[in-house]
Scaffold this motif. Structure first.
Motif, PDB file in Angstrom:
ATOM      1  N   VAL A 321       0.828  -1.200   0.000  1.00 59.51           N
ATOM      2  CA  VAL A 321       0.000   0.000   0.000  1.00 59.51           C
ATOM      3  C   VAL A 321       0.865   1.253   0.000  1.00 59.51           C
ATOM      4  CG1 VAL A 321      -1.906   1.222   1.110  1.00 59.51           C
ATOM      5  CG2 VAL A 321      -1.699  -1.262   1.385  1.00 59.51           C
ATOM      6  N   SER A 322       0.605   2.132  -0.953  1.00 57.49           N
ATOM      7  CA  SER A 322       1.216   3.464  -0.973  1.00 57.49           C
ATOM      8  C   SER A 322       0.144   4.471  -0.575  1.00 57.49           C
ATOM      9  CB  SER A 322       1.761   3.798  -2.364  1.00 57.49           C
ATOM     10  OG  SER A 322       2.787   2.906  -2.737  1.00 57.49           O
ATOM     11  N   VAL A 323       0.320   5.115   0.569  1.00 60.18           N
ATOM     12  CA  VAL A 323      -0.621   6.119   1.075  1.00 60.18           C
ATOM     13  C   VAL A 323      -0.141   7.491   0.629  1.00 60.18           C
ATOM     14  CG1 VAL A 323      -1.701   7.106   3.121  1.00 60.18           C
ATOM     15  CG2 VAL A 323      -1.152   4.658   3.068  1.00 60.18           C
ATOM     16  N   LEU A 324      -0.995   8.212  -0.097  1.00 60.31           N
ATOM     17  CA  LEU A 324      -0.570   9.482  -0.702  1.00 60.31           C
ATOM     18  C   LEU A 324      -1.005  10.698   0.112  1.00 60.31           C
ATOM     19  CD1 LEU A 324      -1.253   8.995  -4.529  1.00 60.31           C
ATOM     20  CD2 LEU A 324       0.694   8.235  -3.146  1.00 60.31           C
ATOM     21  N   ASP A 351       4.046  21.252 -15.903  1.00 58.22           N
ATOM     22  CA  ASP A 351       4.635  21.495 -14.586  1.00 58.22           C
ATOM     23  C   ASP A 351       3.616  21.397 -13.456  1.00 58.22           C
ATOM     24  OD1 ASP A 351       7.199  21.970 -15.653  1.00 58.22           O
ATOM     25  OD2 ASP A 351       6.665  24.050 -16.108  1.00 58.22           O
ATOM     26  N   ALA A 352       2.334  21.259 -13.804  1.00 58.69           N
ATOM     27  CA  ALA A 352       1.312  21.118 -12.769  1.00 58.69           C
ATOM     28  C   ALA A 352       1.453  19.750 -12.103  1.00 58.69           C
ATOM     29  CB  ALA A 352      -0.078  21.278 -13.369  1.00 58.69           C
ATOM     30  N   THR A 353       1.216  19.703 -10.812  1.00 59.38           N
ATOM     31  CA  THR A 353       1.388  18.449 -10.081  1.00 59.38           C
ATOM     32  C   THR A 353       0.394  18.345  -8.948  1.00 59.38           C
ATOM     33  OG1 THR A 353       2.937  17.101  -8.805  1.00 59.38           O
ATOM     34  CG2 THR A 353       3.174  19.492  -8.625  1.00 59.38           C
ATOM     35  N   ILE A 354      -0.083  17.155  -8.692  1.00 59.43           N
ATOM     36  CA  ILE A 354      -0.945  16.899  -7.540  1.00 59.43           C
ATOM     37  C   ILE A 354      -0.178  16.155  -6.443  1.00 59.43           C
ATOM     38  CG2 ILE A 354      -1.875  14.662  -8.301  1.00 59.43           C
ATOM     39  CD1 ILE A 354      -4.639  15.635  -7.322  1.00 59.43           C
ATOM     40  N   MET A 355       0.988  15.571  -6.816  1.00 58.82           N
ATOM     41  CA  MET A 355       1.784  14.810  -5.854  1.00 58.82           C
ATOM     42  C   MET A 355       3.109  15.475  -5.510  1.00 58.82           C
ATOM     43  SD  MET A 355       1.380  10.812  -7.026  1.00 58.82           S
ATOM     44  CE  MET A 355       1.836  11.055  -8.754  1.00 58.82           C
ATOM     45  N   GLY A 356       3.647  16.281  -6.415  1.00 60.29           N
ATOM     46  CA  GLY A 356       5.001  16.774  -6.259  1.00 60.29           C
ATOM     47  C   GLY A 356       5.981  15.746  -6.791  1.00 60.29           C
ATOM     48  N   PRO A 357       7.129  16.180  -7.338  1.00 56.77           N
ATOM     49  CA  PRO A 357       8.052  15.249  -8.002  1.00 56.77           C
ATOM     50  C   PRO A 357       8.633  14.186  -7.080  1.00 56.77           C
ATOM     51  CG  PRO A 357       9.007  17.454  -7.812  1.00 56.77           C
ATOM     52  CD  PRO A 357       7.567  17.579  -7.454  1.00 56.77           C
ATOM     53  N   THR A 358       8.935  14.537  -5.839  1.00 53.74           N
ATOM     54  CA  THR A 358       9.539  13.560  -4.926  1.00 53.74           C
ATOM     55  C   THR A 358       8.556  12.443  -4.600  1.00 53.74           C
ATOM     56  OG1 THR A 358      10.971  15.265  -3.965  1.00 53.74           O
ATOM     57  CG2 THR A 358      10.657  13.244  -2.693  1.00 53.74           C
ATOM     58  N   GLN A 359       7.328  12.810  -4.264  1.00 54.92           N
ATOM     59  CA  GLN A 359       6.327  11.802  -3.948  1.00 54.92           C
ATOM     60  C   GLN A 359       5.994  10.973  -5.194  1.00 54.92           C
ATOM     61  OE1 GLN A 359       1.922  11.440  -1.777  1.00 54.92           O
ATOM     62  NE2 GLN A 359       2.541  13.401  -2.618  1.00 54.92           N
ATOM     63  N   ARG A 360       5.938  11.622  -6.354  1.00 57.42           N
ATOM     64  CA  ARG A 360       5.639  10.891  -7.593  1.00 57.42           C
ATOM     65  C   ARG A 360       6.698   9.831  -7.865  1.00 57.42           C
ATOM     66  NH1 ARG A 360       5.248  14.994 -10.871  1.00 57.42           N
ATOM     67  NH2 ARG A 360       7.440  14.985 -11.485  1.00 57.42           N
ATOM     68  N   ASP A 361       7.967  10.188  -7.740  1.00 54.28           N
ATOM     69  CA  ASP A 361       9.036   9.214  -7.969  1.00 54.28           C
ATOM     70  C   ASP A 361       8.962   8.080  -6.950  1.00 54.28           C
ATOM     71  OD1 ASP A 361       9.885  10.806 -10.048  1.00 54.28           O
ATOM     72  OD2 ASP A 361      11.591  11.675  -8.956  1.00 54.28           O
ATOM     73  N   TRP A 362       8.653   8.423  -5.714  1.00 56.69           N
ATOM     74  CA  TRP A 362       8.506   7.409  -4.660  1.00 56.69           C
ATOM     75  C   TRP A 362       7.381   6.441  -5.002  1.00 56.69           C
ATOM     76  CZ3 TRP A 362       3.993   7.157  -1.679  1.00 56.69           C
ATOM     77  CH2 TRP A 362       4.020   6.318  -0.556  1.00 56.69           C
ATOM     78  N   LEU A 363       6.229   6.965  -5.437  1.00 55.36           N
ATOM     79  CA  LEU A 363       5.096   6.111  -5.788  1.00 55.36           C
ATOM     80  C   LEU A 363       5.438   5.205  -6.959  1.00 55.36           C
ATOM     81  CD1 LEU A 363       2.133   5.187  -5.678  1.00 55.36           C
ATOM     82  CD2 LEU A 363       1.587   7.160  -7.149  1.00 55.36           C
ATOM     83  N   PHE A 364       5.995   5.778  -8.006  1.00 51.43           N
ATOM     84  CA  PHE A 364       6.327   4.971  -9.180  1.00 51.43           C
ATOM     85  C   PHE A 364       7.336   3.876  -8.819  1.00 51.43           C
ATOM     86  CE2 PHE A 364       5.255   8.317 -12.690  1.00 51.43           C
ATOM     87  CZ  PHE A 364       3.956   8.366 -12.215  1.00 51.43           C
ATOM     88  N   GLY A 365       8.269   4.196  -7.944  1.00 54.96           N
ATOM     89  CA  GLY A 365       9.222   3.187  -7.489  1.00 54.96           C
ATOM     90  C   GLY A 365       8.551   2.067  -6.726  1.00 54.96           C
ATOM     91  N   ASN A 366       7.625   2.423  -5.840  1.00 57.65           N
ATOM     92  CA  ASN A 366       6.880   1.405  -5.093  1.00 57.65           C
ATOM     93  C   ASN A 366       6.131   0.470  -6.029  1.00 57.65           C
ATOM     94  OD1 ASN A 366       7.745   2.695  -2.786  1.00 57.65           O
ATOM     95  ND2 ASN A 366       5.738   3.559  -2.260  1.00 57.65           N
ATOM     96  N   LEU A 367       5.448   1.052  -7.020  1.00 58.55           N
ATOM     97  CA  LEU A 367       4.651   0.251  -7.944  1.00 58.55           C
ATOM     98  C   LEU A 367       5.539  -0.675  -8.772  1.00 58.55           C
ATOM     99  CD1 LEU A 367       2.181   3.028  -9.173  1.00 58.55           C
ATOM    100  CD2 LEU A 367       1.632   1.123  -7.634  1.00 58.55           C
ATOM    101  N   SER A 368       6.700  -0.196  -9.179  1.00 61.21           N
ATOM    102  CA  SER A 368       7.585  -0.966 -10.055  1.00 61.21           C
ATOM    103  C   SER A 368       8.311  -2.088  -9.334  1.00 61.21           C
ATOM    104  CB  SER A 368       8.620  -0.047 -10.706  1.00 61.21           C
ATOM    105  OG  SER A 368       8.007   0.897 -11.551  1.00 61.21           O
ATOM    106  N   THR A 369       8.636  -1.893  -8.080  1.00 60.63           N
ATOM    107  CA  THR A 369       9.476  -2.859  -7.368  1.00 60.63           C
ATOM    108  C   THR A 369       8.687  -3.823  -6.494  1.00 60.63           C
ATOM    109  OG1 THR A 369       9.817  -1.313  -5.529  1.00 60.63           O
ATOM    110  CG2 THR A 369      11.411  -1.249  -7.346  1.00 60.63           C
ATOM    111  N   SER A 370       7.415  -3.573  -6.287  1.00 59.30           N
ATOM    112  CA  SER A 370       6.637  -4.434  -5.396  1.00 59.30           C
ATOM    113  C   SER A 370       6.521  -5.846  -5.952  1.00 59.30           C
ATOM    114  CB  SER A 370       5.238  -3.855  -5.193  1.00 59.30           C
ATOM    115  OG  SER A 370       4.446  -4.755  -4.429  1.00 59.30           O
ATOM    116  N   THR A 371       6.646  -6.819  -5.074  1.00 54.21           N
ATOM    117  CA  THR A 371       6.443  -8.221  -5.441  1.00 54.21           C
ATOM    118  C   THR A 371       5.182  -8.801  -4.803  1.00 54.21           C
ATOM    119  OG1 THR A 371       7.855  -8.935  -3.596  1.00 54.21           O
ATOM    120  CG2 THR A 371       8.926  -8.599  -5.739  1.00 54.21           C
ATOM    121  N   ALA A 372       4.365  -7.949  -4.182  1.00 53.03           N
ATOM    122  CA  ALA A 372       3.121  -8.415  -3.559  1.00 53.03           C
ATOM    123  C   ALA A 372       2.110  -8.800  -4.623  1.00 53.03           C
ATOM    124  CB  ALA A 372       2.557  -7.317  -2.665  1.00 53.03           C
ATOM    125  N   ALA A 373       1.146  -9.598  -4.233  1.00 52.71           N
ATOM    126  CA  ALA A 373       0.094  -9.995  -5.171  1.00 52.71           C
ATOM    127  C   ALA A 373      -0.686  -8.781  -5.663  1.00 52.71           C
ATOM    128  CB  ALA A 373      -0.849 -10.997  -4.501  1.00 52.71           C
TER     129      ALA A 373
END
Length: 563
Positions: A321-324, A351-373
């Motif tokens: 779970v990624s909590v935003l 340049d508009a953002t709802i997450m900000g670049p740091t949080q966006r990169d963190w989320l994308f990393g979580n989604l890409s690396t997760s091995t959960a079902a």
């Protein structure tokens, strides 16, 4: 170009005139018993001194959990919401394997201080995974109620049941969703925002008077408002029974706030950048004090201008779970923050953002690396496109209708206001072939099921996930706009990826998660106008592993969705 209607004005436009909320004489120095006597007609009851606001647990990991409480004997005192409690107090805590607290596994003493509103947070470590524990606090010769909590499981994990809810406006009704949630067998509760509302008395809802103080700006006024909400016995009981994972939306701070930009500058707390910065600082601290959220590390201190609450939770090999936080880092809403808005150039601003670049990169990393079902994004605002073209004859004339080109969106405050970043998320899921992803959402006071599309304007494009939007605890939805119809019909017609919409019922949502699939059940209460209510299932959906979501109980599926 957009209408001049804001989200708040649109949702309340059709409300029938009623009796205004009674302004109660909440006096300075009011002790716990006096405060409760004033609020009893509104359903507020407190626990015993010095723990009137009860106990809570949250942010569970496989070997730890946060315990939280707040000491007070004058919860509505604007000068000192802790009353006559000494400036510094030692609080003892204990965790046990049994409800009678005989098999103690951890204990200790932590200090509380008036500078932190006598809030207490304990990060209990060294616990066993997937296990139920009981806990209690003691201070000033008295003990709190006994709370129950549970740690996250580890692999192999066969099943997880979560509940999620949001938007509990005290003036709009009783928290009967929590009354019924107490009877559910869930492992953890997600609160997706609008835990409390900042409005003045009579400013939003009139079934129950607003909790003490006018519109909240100061730190103590936020503390007092939280005290009234935690005075609800059903909410307090659920905190004592289940661990919570929480994130804020807008009303914990200010309606539709966007980073360093308030909704307006007409309110006292928003009049200048400095005033708004102070208000936001106060709101951040009060949020932490009153919820069982993991203490901030030294580089993310509560007393810093920013406070990171986006975070990740892993439940074995089953759920990641990624909590935003879709408020603190966003750019200002486009289209004048219109609730129903014809698209404007700012929506496509790269340049508009709802997450900000740091949080966006963190989320994308979580989604890409997760091995959960399953990968889950837990957040506040509808991610999927909601086109309002089918409602164009019902909405105000903006002077820039569909005939002049462009889409018509439901809200620029949602992800529809940030088209480039939303597309980046859809493309990330598609390009990386990230499977079995769903989103749980709050905010809009109604229940929705939507396919998330690689290209929302092309119904034949790939579905990259499913969004399950849960209804509110009390806050009003389409019942103030004439009910589900004709809004449901109009939205179904212009959104073939939308499977389901129910806009009038209140309650909570259950997600039963296994390796084979996720069953999402929308549970709705009979009434919020009384302090007790029955509950029933409004709709139930199955998302099979590697498959498409389908309804297994309920009605009113969008005939254009193929569900």
């Amino acid at each position: 170009m957009s209408t001049t209607w804001t989200r708040r004005s649109f949702m309340s436009a059709a409300a029938a005139a009623g009796v205004g909320g009674l302004m109660l004489p909440y006096g300075v120095g009011m002790l716990r018993d006096e405060a409760e006597a004033q609020m009893q007609p509104l359903g507020v009851r407190f626990d015993a001194f010095p723990f009137p606001l009860g106990v809570a647990s949250g942010d569970p990991t496989a070997d730890s959990v946060i315990l939280q409480t707040r000491l007070s004997d004058a919860p509505f005192d604007l000068d000192a919401p802790w009353g006559n409690i000494p400036e510094d107090v030692d609080v003892h805590w204990v965790v046990a394997e049994d409800a009678r607290l005989r098999r103690i596994v951890a204990q200790g003493t932590v200090g509380s201080s008036s500078t932190r509103g006598h809030a207490v947070h304990v990060d209990v470590t060294g616990l066993e995974p997937g296990k139920v524990y009981w806990y209690q606090f003691a201070a000033l010769g008295a003990r709190s109620r006994i709370g129950r909590t549970k740690t996250a499981g580890i692999a192999p994990l066969q099943r997880l049941r979560i509940a999620y809810l949001s938007c509990q406006s005290f003036p709009h009704g009783y928290f009967t969703a929590y009354q019924n949630l107490l009877d559910e067998d869930v492992d953890v509760v997600f609160h997706l925002g609008d835990y409390m509302y900042e409005y003045a008395d009579g400013g939003y809802g009139d079934l129950r008077s607003s909790p003490p103080v006018d519109q909240v700006f100061s730190l103590n006024s936020y503390r007092v408002r939280y005290a009234a909400y935690r005075g609800d016995p059903w909410l307090r009981a659920c905190h004592a029974r289940f661990p919570f994972i929480t994130t804020w939306d807008d009303h914990e701070i200010d309606n539709n706030w966007a980073g360093e930009t308030p909704e307006n500058t007409s309110d006292e707390g928003n009049a200048t950048p400095a005033a708004y910065a102070e208000r936001r600082f106060n709101a951040f601290q009060a949020y932490h004090e009153n919820l069982p959220i993991r203490p901030a590390p030294e580089d993310n201190a509560i007393d810093a201008p920013a406070y990171q609450i986006y975070r990740q939770f892993v439940f074995g090999d089953l759920l990641d779970v990624s909590v935003l936080d879709t408020r603190q880092y966003r750019t200002d809403q486009p289209c004048d923050d219109g609730f129903v808005t014809v698209n404007c150039a700012d929506q496509a601003d790269p340049d508009a953002t709802i997450m900000g670049p740091t949080q966006r990169d963190w989320l994308f990393g979580n989604l890409s690396t997760s091995t959960a079902a399953w990968r889950v994004i837990a957040q506040q605002l509808i991610v999927s496109q909601v086109s309002s073209l089918g409602l164009s004859t019902l909405l105000p004339d903006t002077g820039a209708g569909p005939a002049q080109g462009g889409n018509l969106y439901f809200s620029a405050d949602q992800w529809d206001g940030y088209l480039v970043e939303r597309q980046a998320l859809m493309s990330h899921l598609a390009d990386n072939a990230i499977p079995d992803t769903f989103v749980i959402t709050g905010d809009i006071h109604s229940s929705w099921v939507l396919d998330m599309k690689e290209d929302f304007d092309d119904p034949s494009s790939a579905t990259v996930g499913t969004e399950f939007v849960g209804t509110s605890v009390t806050s009003p939805g389409f019942e103030q706009l004439g009910g589900n119809e004709p809004f449901r019909t109009g939205l179904y017609a212009s959104n073939p990826h939308m499977k389901y919409l129910e806009g009038t019922r209140k309650g909570y949502t259950i997600a039963d998660i296994t390796h084979d699939g996720v069953t999402v059940t929308y549970r709705v209460v009979d009434t919020i106008e009384e302090n007790r209510s029955g509950v029933s299932t409004q709709s139930e959906w199955l998302l099979p592993r590697g498959g498409a979501v389908e309804q297994v109980a309920g009605d009113s599926v969008n005939p254009l969705s193929g569900a």
